[in-house]
Design a protein around this motif. Structure first.
Motif, mmCIF file in Angstrom:
data_model
loop_
_atom_site.group_PDB
_atom_site.id
_atom_site.type_symbol
_atom_site.label_atom_id
_atom_site.label_comp_id
_atom_site.label_asym_id
_atom_site.label_seq_id
_atom_site.Cartn_x
_atom_site.Cartn_y
_atom_site.Cartn_z
ATOM 1 N N PRO A 1 -4.072 -1.799 -4.837
ATOM 2 C CA PRO A 1 -4.823 -0.572 -5.028
ATOM 3 C C PRO A 1 -4.492 0.154 -6.283
ATOM 4 C CG PRO A 1 -2.956 -0.476 -3.635
ATOM 5 C CD PRO A 1 -3.239 -1.758 -3.924
ATOM 6 N N ALA B 1 -2.738 2.603 -8.963
ATOM 7 C CA ALA B 1 -1.224 3.450 -8.851
ATOM 8 C C ALA B 1 -1.647 4.829 -8.029
ATOM 9 C CB ALA B 1 -0.967 3.699 -10.212
ATOM 10 N N ARG B 2 -0.705 5.050 -7.314
ATOM 11 C CA ARG B 2 -0.824 6.352 -6.508
ATOM 12 C C ARG B 2 -0.451 7.394 -7.388
ATOM 13 N NH1 ARG B 2 0.196 8.256 -1.513
ATOM 14 N NH2 ARG B 2 0.377 6.284 -0.410
ATOM 15 N N ILE C 1 0.955 -1.197 0.015
ATOM 16 C CA ILE C 1 0.001 -0.040 -0.058
ATOM 17 C C ILE C 1 0.897 1.301 -0.049
ATOM 18 C CG2 ILE C 1 -1.800 1.185 1.413
ATOM 19 C CD1 ILE C 1 -2.769 -1.571 0.123
ATOM 20 N N ALA C 2 1.993 1.313 0.926
ATOM 21 C CA ALA C 2 2.747 2.349 1.026
ATOM 22 C C ALA C 2 4.201 1.660 1.224
ATOM 23 C CB ALA C 2 2.245 3.368 1.896
ATOM 24 N N GLY D 1 6.603 0.417 3.445
ATOM 25 C CA GLY D 1 6.589 -0.294 4.799
ATOM 26 C C GLY D 1 5.267 -0.728 5.223
ATOM 27 N N SER D 2 4.251 -0.675 4.273
ATOM 28 C CA SER D 2 2.852 -1.198 4.640
ATOM 29 C C SER D 2 2.345 -2.166 3.633
ATOM 30 C CB SER D 2 1.930 -0.041 4.665
ATOM 31 O OG SER D 2 0.681 -0.543 5.220
ATOM 32 N N ARG D 3 2.516 -3.528 3.833
ATOM 33 C CA ARG D 3 2.217 -4.590 3.019
ATOM 34 C C ARG D 3 0.861 -5.358 3.686
ATOM 35 N NH1 ARG D 3 7.169 -7.684 2.545
ATOM 36 N NH2 ARG D 3 7.567 -5.899 1.101
ATOM 37 N N GLN D 4 -0.062 -5.515 2.783
ATOM 38 C CA GLN D 4 -1.176 -6.034 3.409
ATOM 39 C C GLN D 4 -1.543 -7.432 2.737
ATOM 40 O OE1 GLN D 4 -4.358 -3.414 2.710
ATOM 41 N NE2 GLN D 4 -3.697 -1.902 4.539
ATOM 42 N N GLY E 1 1.220 12.161 -4.068
ATOM 43 C CA GLY E 1 0.000 11.762 -3.198
ATOM 44 C C GLY E 1 0.780 11.497 -1.833
#
Lengths: 534, 92
Positions: free
Chosen positions: A527, A529-530, A460-461, A463-466, A534
């Motif tokens: 998600p 693409a940013r 997602i960002a 360091g943020s993996r879901q 953003g």
């Protein structure tokens, strides 16, 4: 099924790396020396206790007597549960001192998982602190007695009466499997003695004040606890509420003048992000941060944190449950000169690294194999898996080893340093915890209405993996209750393993061979693409 | 996002922050951060952005205790009020 070819690594021209001779002195011996030389130094501090070495080892000696009274003998396994804290540390020291094997059970795990761990490990006794355990392990549960009021120098100076041996297992921890249940792996003195001795010698000082951050069932817990106690340092147990709160963690690190911190890479990144919002880091006493768990990325925030902490070094550690602490790479000096993707470095003493080349034309790239001191005894009750992951080599390695662990990590060896490339299997790290998505799939398939399931990781960002899951269902378009299924998963799996969403699809994308195409599922569930900026 | 879905300017601004961090098009006032894709790491990002936007100091614990957007907005308004400034009023 094709038979795995008998391993004959290293192949011609394949690099091997050697870390020098291992430490062979028993850690209990070293602990006895620490207890003798600094009985009044503070060994561990948690929310309830501040215990000197004398008190901690007196406590461990009492628990050891209790174990003997319950018939625990060398070679037995003893399960221990309770909040992270001094009582669990004392129980571990007592168990290992009794020549038994310590099996930590993290009470935050779902009951089914804990009961499996207890049954699979055939624990003889369960020691607990805090609330009585909410799970039934089919053996006697005994409360850990309270900490002693005064130290008994004689008891404290003799942490064991058992002759130690390199093959005696110290602990069993559980790691993600592919079947829906975790697999246990036993680590012997050969590995743990060497790891603890290396840790205090490698650190900037042996007696650092160290945060106890790692959950009970992690190999890093032993590195924190034994690395600190063997070096004569002080363990400061971090309150559990701070694990998810890097903003509050920064204050706590400052208040407790923590000098050494071990944390997964994602937690380091978020700590660095939180630090950006703080005007002064002058209260931080950190001199050493050790990170592990997945590829370290020197993000802008991470560089900025270490730019503001010029006396603090960053160690990138690499290892896994099955072969604890394999390599290290140390980053010092100005952080703006650090590479974005640092290598995992070179082997620890006693460790030999081999590469099983992916392409014989380039033997420096391939699966990393570990031989020597770091190796576990093996998985518990899993002969087939042991044969697959712990290879018996045809020929001895250059250092004479005949056994090697297949890490599943694809690496590139450049001179005397190793660089991680990717995983060979589907395993992912979620907030530093190793998750085999096939284990999540297996639990999804137990749920009513689920016909097929594919769990994938999406980023997602930084360091943020879901985890997100796609399923096909026979419950009809409106009959599938995703929320109920997610709730059921929380009763089966640790929180990091539970997907944030389940998407019902009419059919799963397929590879040409007809298997579910996990990459295509990941692309579909990612998600959008940013947008720039953003 | 239609303005009338939110009760306060704090809710509306907070929804923008959540949407940006969670990479969603739209966030509603009754949604729970952790049910729409939030995790503890993204929570840190939200809290740090909110601290900057409203010039208050709070930690992730506040979001963990008030994970629904309208609840968290209310907490932020309380923090702003306690810091001596008045929360923004709805202007229509």
């Amino acid at each position: 099924m094709t038979e795995e070819p008998k391993a004959s690594v290293p192949g011609p021209g394949a690099p091997t790396l050697w870390g020098g001779d291992a430490e062979t002195r028993c850690l209990l011996d070293r602990l006895a020396e620490t207890a003798r030389t600094r009985p009044d130094g503070v060994a561990v501090r948690d929310g309830e206790h501040e215990l000197t070495y004398g008190l901690l080892f007196t406590w461990a000696a009492r628990i050891r007597e209790l174990l003997a009274g319950h018939g625990v003998r060398p070679g037995d396994r003893v399960a221990v549960t309770g909040p992270r804290g001094a009582a669990v540390v004392a129980a571990m020291l007592a168990t290992v001192g009794a020549g038994a094997t310590y099996v930590p059970l993290d009470a935050a795990y779902p009951v089914r998982r804990l009961e499996h761990m207890a049954a699979d490990s055939a624990a003889r006794l369960l020691l607990f602190s805090g609330d009585a355990p909410a799970f039934d392990i089919g053996t006697r549960a005994v409360r850990i007695p309270g900490a002693p009021d005064r130290a008994d120098a004689r008891a404290a100076a003799a942490p064991t009466r058992q002759p130690c041996g390199p093959d005696v297992p110290v602990y069993v921890i559980y790691t993600s499997g592919s079947t829906g249940l975790p697999k246990g792996v036993a680590l012997p003195h050969r590995c743990v003695d060497n790891m603890a001795a290396w840790q205090w010698r490698h650190s900037v000082r042996p007696d650092l004040r160290t945060a106890q951050f790692a959950p009970l069932n992690f190999d890093v817990w032993f590195q924190e606890v034994l690395g600190t106690l063997c070096g004569g340092g002080t363990l400061v147990v971090m309150p559990e509420s701070l694990r998810r709160d890097p903003i509050a963690l920064l204050d706590w690190l400052a208040d407790h003048r923590v000098e050494r911190l071990f944390l997964p890479y994602v937690a380091l990144h978020m700590l660095a992000v939180a630090a950006e919002a703080v005007e002064s880091l002058g209260r931080l006493a950190l001199v050493e941060v050790n990170t592990a768990g997945e590829q370290l990325v020197c993000t802008r925030a991470v560089r900025e944190l270490f730019r503001r902490l010029p006396d603090c070094r960053l160690n990138n550690h690499y290892g896994q449950s099955e072969s604890a602490m394999v390599t290290v790479h140390t980053l010092t000096g100005p952080s703006d000169s650090w590479p974005a993707l640092p290598p995992i470095g070179g082997p620890l003493p006693g460790c030999e690294l081999l590469v099983d080349p992916a392409d014989p034309a380039d033997p420096s790239v391939g699966e990393l194999l570990v031989a020597g001191a770091p190796l576990a005894v093996g998985y518990l009750n899993q002969p087939a898996l042991n044969a697959e992951r712990y290879l018996t080599l045809d020929e001895p390695t250059p250092r004479g080893h005949r056994r090697a662990f297949r890490t599943g990590d694809l690496v590139h060896v450049e001179g005397d340093t190793v660089r991680l490339l990717s995983r060979i299997d589907h395993e992912v790290k979620i907030r530093g915890v190793r998750v085999n998505p096939l284990e999540v799939d297996a639990c999804l398939l137990e749920q009513p209405g689920v016909v097929e399931a594919v769990t994938v990781a999406v980023d997602i960002a930084q360091g943020s993996r879901q985890l997100r899951a796609a399923v096909t269902s026979d419950a009809g378009p409106d009959g599938f209750d995703g929320a109920r299924v997610l709730k059921a998963l929380t009763g089966l799996l640790p929180e990091q393993f539970v997907p944030v969403s389940i998407t019902v699809v009419p059919e799963l994308p397929r590879t040409p061979s007809g298997k579910a195409d996990r990459d295509a599922v990941a692309a579909a569930l990612a998600p959008p693409a940013r947008t720039p900026g953003g | 996002m239609e303005d009338n879905e939110f009760s306060t300017p704090t809710e509306r601004r907070l929804a923008e922050i959540w949407a940006e961090v969670l990479r969603l098009d739209k966030v509603k006032r009754d949604q729970d951060f952790f049910e729409i894709g939030g995790d503890s790491l993204l929570a840190t990002t939200v809290v740090l952005k909110a601290c900057r936007v409203w010039d208050v100091k709070f930690t992730v614990r506040v979001l963990l205790a008030a994970p629904v957007l309208a609840e968290l907005a209310e907490r932020i308004d309380e923090l702003v009020a306690r810091s001596g400034r008045r929360p923004e009023r709805e202007t229509t």
